[in-house]
Enzyme design. Structure first.
Site, short mmCIF file in Angstrom:
data_model
loop_
_atom_site.label_atom_id
_atom_site.label_comp_id
_atom_site.label_asym_id
_atom_site.label_seq_id
_atom_site.Cartn_x
_atom_site.Cartn_y
_atom_site.Cartn_z
CD GLU B 243 -2.80 1.43 2.50
OE1 GLU B 243 -2.49 0.32 3.29
OE2 GLU B 243 -3.26 2.25 2.74
NE ARG B 269 0.09 34.94 -17.43
CZ ARG B 269 -1.14 35.28 -17.58
NH1 ARG B 269 -1.86 35.42 -18.44
NH2 ARG B 269 -1.63 35.99 -16.34
#
Lengths: 262, 380
Positions: B243, B269
């Site tokens: 996990e 940008r």
């Protein structure tokens, strides 16, 4: 029934191809290769047909040794075995002649091919193969019911086979035309025939163990002399920046005298 | 990545290619709507089963398919492209719910529970954490007492991923005395009498359902006991390494997605006449992010290689999880900063990833617990 399906190794349609500076071909360094998407549709259709009628799907690729990756993908989707004809770049006519030899060897009931490959968009190999074999052909196979239909969701084939005949819906300009061809035949697949399945992880594991026969093209005794010569590849001209026009008169003037389109 | 990569074989690459296209078709067009709706459709489980995603790592006899830790990394990386941790967590909740059953369960229980989950017909969840504590598993309070052919459960579980929809809830309960020696695992059916569930609203992971579960004299058939009574603690511990590797892979993968969005933005940008990326303040940030990502990737692959070789390097895994979380916090934070206003409004991947850093820093072993465990494992 036994179905022979072709899978061509082509450049990844999601990436931009780069032309070599001398225009002799494409840069292959760092390129990703995938199965021709139209061929994946052919593999899917073959798997659905053999699921319904029984039989085997044999996958053929003609290309470099690395084309085993594309054959493996078709095997991972569920095809039973593969054949790689080891060859360099062939034109459509040579491909059709090579396939003719393989068909004579394998004796399939049906050959399924993508209608064209997304690299050169030639759209010839299927038709030429049918011609050389003297077999009926049905090109641009589609699905009458459409891709959102219950038939598609149930993964039913769009090509209907019964009593030694195949019924094929073809996309024509005004709608869908349905023709019947007697088997054995060559059928080429269009975009709206099916949604090909994804190769699953268990499928990929199983495909590792499925056989791929490797045949050097020279051993087939086929005349592969090119009939088409590629002179040069070049990029389409870059799009120019737009201009602003003051009024309609100027626009009409430019369309008439500069663009010469009206 | 070429086929000659030291960790990724041709089959790994084929799986990645297939999964990537599946994500393109089945997830990316819908994920914004699912986030807004606070749920993804149940049908997605069956679709995930078809490509073998749910079967990964489970026995073939029950519909699974063998895998190694690199399949886990590939899965995390490709699913992360949707930039929705809740989707990854909800769709894969069985990867924590089923392992105790697969490791310890009786043949009959395995045959009943595992195949329908791997086929995507049923949903599996793991329920360990309680309102009174999460990390302190050995002191959980939900009780189960034997009553004839049943166990009768009383108590609460909370922060349970897929808790609202799960058909099988792998639940840690106290059947014996205090401490880890009194813990058992039972599979609670979603329709067990005496089970009530309420949904929880969260900072992130919107499209996964998270629930609090209430057991009030909840009756569960005794044959749903996983393994032996009072032997459940080990069954819970067995899967923690897997996990945590997956959580580390997720943290790294989400960090990468945030970085790539910021990089793309910085190139496009233009401010004061030049693209952002030409500004030293921005390009240095991006280089630091890239370096962090590469270091985390190297750490991740090194630990995965050890686990593939059969080792369980617990200290490494704990430190890796923390390192990957720090990388995610770094990249998500700076990505939002580089994106500016566009990174603060919903619609930016970085915005969502930023909101989802804490859940990975807390879930599956909080950072502080990871450090304590690592120190203990190192013999300090």
């Amino acid at each position: 029934m036994k179905i022979l399906v072709t899978v061509k190794r082509v450049t990844d349609y999601e990436r931009k191809v780069k032309i070599k500076p001398d225009g002799s071909g494409f840069e292959t360094e760092g390129m990703n290769f995938v199965p021709n998407p139209f061929d994946e549709i052919a593999v899917e259709e073959a798997l659905r047909l053999t699921k319904e009628h029984g039989g085997d799907v044999v996958v053929v690729s003609i290309g470099p040794n690395d084309a085993t990756q594309q054959i493996r993908q078709a095997l991972a989707m569920g095809a039973q075995r593969g054949i790689l004809v080891q060859a360099g770049e062939l034109d459509s006519d040579a491909v059709a002649r090579v396939l003719q030899k393989l068909v004579e060897k394998e004796n399939p009931d049906l050959v399924l091919m993508g209608k064209q490959a997304t690299d050169d968009d030639a759209n010839q190999a299927g038709q030429l193969l049918a011609g050389y074999l003297g077999w009926p052909q049905a090109t641009f196979a589609s699905k009458t019911e459409g891709l959102e239909s219950a038939e598609e969701k149930a993964q039913k084939p769009g090509v209907k086979v019964a009593d030694g005949w195949a019924s094929v819906a073809r996309e024509a300009d005004g709608g869908i035309e349905t023709i019947k061809v007697q088997l054995p035949a060559v059928i080429t697949t269009d975009l709206r025939l099916n949604h090909p399945r994804f190769a699953s992880l268990p499928g990929i594991m199983k495909a590792k163990k499925k056989p791929i026969e490797e045949i050097p093209v020279a051993s087939l005794g086929v005349d592969i002399t090119p009939k088409v010569r590629v002179l040069k590849y070049e990029e389409p001209p870059a799009r120019l920046a737009g201009v602003k026009v003051a009024d309609v008169d100027e626009l009409v003037n430019k369309l008439k005298n500069e663009a010469k389109v009206i | 990545m070429s086929a000659a990569h030291p960790h990724y074989t041709e089959e790994h690459q084929a799986f990645r290619q297939s999964l990537r296209r599946w994500v393109d078709r089945e997830i990316l067009p819908h994920v914004e709507a699912w986030e807004a709706a606070r749920a993804f459709p149940r049908e997605l489980y069956a679709k995930a089963a078809e490509i073998g995603l749910l079967g990964m790592g489970f026995p073939e006899a029950y519909g699974g398919v063998p895998m190694d830790p690199f399949h886990v990394i590939i899965t995390c990386e490709e699913l992360a492209r949707a930039a929705a941790g809740g989707l990854s967590a909800g769709l894969m909740s069985h990867s924590i719910g089923l392992p105790p059953v697969a490791h310890l369960g009786s043949e009959a229980l395995k045959a009943r529970v595992i195949p329908p989950v791997l086929a995507g017909e049923k949903i599996s969840a793991l329920a360990v954490t309680e309102p009174s504590g999460g990390s302190d598993v050995a002191n959980l309070r939900t009780t189960a007492r034997r009553d004839g052919d049943h166990y009768v459960l009383n108590g609460q579980k909370t922060f349970i991923t897929s808790g609202m929809r799960a058909d099988f809830i792998t639940c840690a309960v106290r059947t014996g005395g205090e401490g880890m020696g009194g813990i058992s695992i039972v599979v609670v059916p979603g329709d067990a009498p005496g089970l009530a569930r309420t949904p929880l609203e969260k900072m992130g992971w919107w499209c996964s359902d998270t629930a609090t579960l209430y057991f009030d004299e909840c009756r569960v058939p005794a044959e749903n006991l996983v393994g032996e009574e009072n032997m459940g603690f080990m069954g819970l511990m067995l899967n923690f390494n897997n996990e945590r590797l997956a959580l580390a892979a997720n943290a790294w993968a989400f960090a990468k997605v945030a970085f790539e969005e910021a990089l793309g933005w910085a190139k496009e940008r233009v401010t004061f006449g030049r693209p952002l990326i030409q500004r030293q303040a921005i390009r240095h940030k991006l280089v630091d992010m890239q370096a962090d990502l590469l270091a985390t990737q190297a750490f991740l692959e090194a630990v995965a290689a050890k686990m593939k070789a059969g080792e369980q390097p617990i200290a490494d895994i704990c430190m890796l999880k923390n390192h990957a979380v720090a990388c995610m916090e770094h990249c998500a934070g700076d990505a939002v900063q580089i994106l500016g206003g566009a990174g603060y409004v919903q619609g930016a991947k970085a915005e969502r990833i930023y909101r989802e850093t804490k859940v990975i820093a807390i879930g599956g072993g909080a950072s502080e617990i990871m450090k304590d465990l690592a120190a203990r494992q190192l013999g300090w």
